[in-house]
Design a protein around this motif. Structure first.
Motif: not given
Length: 418
Positions: A288-292, A349-356, A392-394
């Motif tokens: 999985r990728g980053d998620s919130a 989305p990829f390529g951008q800090p997850p928090a932002a 966080p992604g895995m």
């Protein structure tokens, strides 16, 4: 024109077809004892009619003696089979006792027939002049001297016939539709036996119709069993249709219950249970990728709900749900966790800090939700407080049981107000 012999052979073919059909139907899964007994009886009658037709065309005395022995041997098998069939056809409770009695009596006669050179009922057989029938047909004529078992055999036949009448009476008392076919056969059999008795006593050189009376048994009983089979088939189709309808109804009810269990009844959005299972499934995935996980709490909603009523409150919740679904990214899960609380699970989305990325999405959501709502004649505005939990992604290469847990470091955003 061989009308009489041809009639016997046609009757033989009909009995053979009925017997084979009944036996094959039983072996194909429609195994009914009454059908099985009817099949055996029909096959025996077919063999008996074939022997009778062959006897009327026999050329030598030796062939006639052999065919007579075969004919009487089959007769000793036919009557116990008839008792078996009629016992099941009538539904007698003690039909096995009657079958045993018939088997013993006709079994003794069958043994006597096996060891008799001229069959059990004749001590001697001679050939007479052929019988010339009115329509020009000529058949062989063999007569015999009665043996000591002649009277025993015909007495046993008469007992079976009287017993069959008793079976018919039982059916009439039960008002069963099976009584009519059996009654019709017994009348035909009685007429044929009376004709044979008149011919024999008068010494008339002609043929009798006793053998063809067996065809009536096969036809009327076979038709009754066929109609019963069709009725059972129609009933089975009806029950299958009811079962299919019940299955569809249960599936629909189960679907509705599943929808109620995982969806909010006001907004029709997934509820807290659906959100929890979705997040657990996401965290337990191999890749999985980053998620919130974004939780939004509506400010001043309770005041509006209490002041204007629950109907206005429900309309406001539906309007809020529609805005969230419109703003949420593709693939996001938008849920109504209950009351004035909404939650979203989004893939970042990829390529951008997850928090932002998560903060940008929350700003857009709050901006849309804090815009005024027109509910009926009311212009309503609400505030929104939000919280963000980053998951966080895995990567696929690091999949392991310990990696299935989300990162404990959670980004928290201060409450956002209008």
């Amino acid at each position: 024109m061989t009308l009489y012999v041809s009639s016997l052979l046609i009757a033989c073919g009909i009995c053979l077809f009925a017997g084979v059909h009944a036996v094959l139907a039983g072996s194909a899964g429609e195994r009914e004892p009454v059908n099985q007994s009817f099949g055996v009886l029909s096959l025996l009658l077919a063999a008996y009619l074939l022997c009778t037709a062959s006897l009327f065309q026999a050329d030598t005395l030796a062939v006639a003696r052999s065919l007579t022995r075969w004919q009487m041997g089959l007769a000793c098998l036919i009557y116990p089979a008839a008792v078996w069939f009629l016992g099941l056809y009538t539904g007698l409770r003690r039909w096995r006792r009657w079958l045993l009695a018939a088997g013993v009596v006709f079994g003794v006669l069958l043994l006597a027939n096996l060891f008799s050179p001229n069959s059990m009922i004749y001590s001697d057989i001679v050939r007479h002049e052929p019988i010339r029938l009115p329509w020009g047909e000529q058949v062989s004529n063999f007569v015999g001297t009665h043996s000591t078992l002649f009277g025993v055999y015909f007495l046993a036949k008469d007992v079976v016939y009287v017993w069959a009448i008793g079976c018919c009476v039982v059916l009439w008392r039960r008002r069963s539709e099976r009584a009519w076919p059996l009654t019709l056969f017994l009348l035909i059999e009685a007429s044929a036996a009376l004709h044979a008795d008149v011919v024999n006593r008068a010494g008339i050189q002609t043929v009798t119709w006793e053998s063809l009376a067996f065809l009536a048994l096969v036809l009327v009983m076979g038709d009754q069993l066929r109609r019963e089979l069709q009725q059972r088939g129609a009933l089975l189709e009806h029950r299958l249709a009811e079962l299919r309808a019940e299955t569809v109804r249960r599936e629909r009810v189960e679907s509705d219950l599943r929808h109620l269990a995982y969806h909010d009844p006001v907004t029709s959005l997934p509820n807290r249970l659906a959100l929890r299972e979705h997040v657990q499934a996401t965290l337990g995935g191999e890749h999985r990728g980053d998620s919130a996980l974004i939780v939004l709490d509506l400010d001043h909603f309770r005041t509006i709900n209490e002041a204007l009523g629950h109907d206005v409150g429900d309309l406001l919740l539906k309007a809020i749900a529609a805005r969230l679904v419109a703003v949420a990214p593709v693939g996001a899960l938008v849920t109504h966790a209950g009351g004035d609380e909404f939650a979203l699970h989004v893939e970042l989305p990829f390529g951008q800090p997850p928090a932002a990325a998560a903060r940008d999405l929350v700003r857009e959501l709050t901006a849309r939700l804090t815009a005024p709502f027109l509910i009926g004649a009311h212009d309503l505005a609400i505030g929104v407080s939000g919280g963000i939990a980053l998951l966080p992604g895995m990567p696929a290469t690091s999949a392991s049981p310990s990696a299935s847990r989300y990162n404990a470091s959670i980004f928290r955003q201060s409450p956002l107000r209008r």
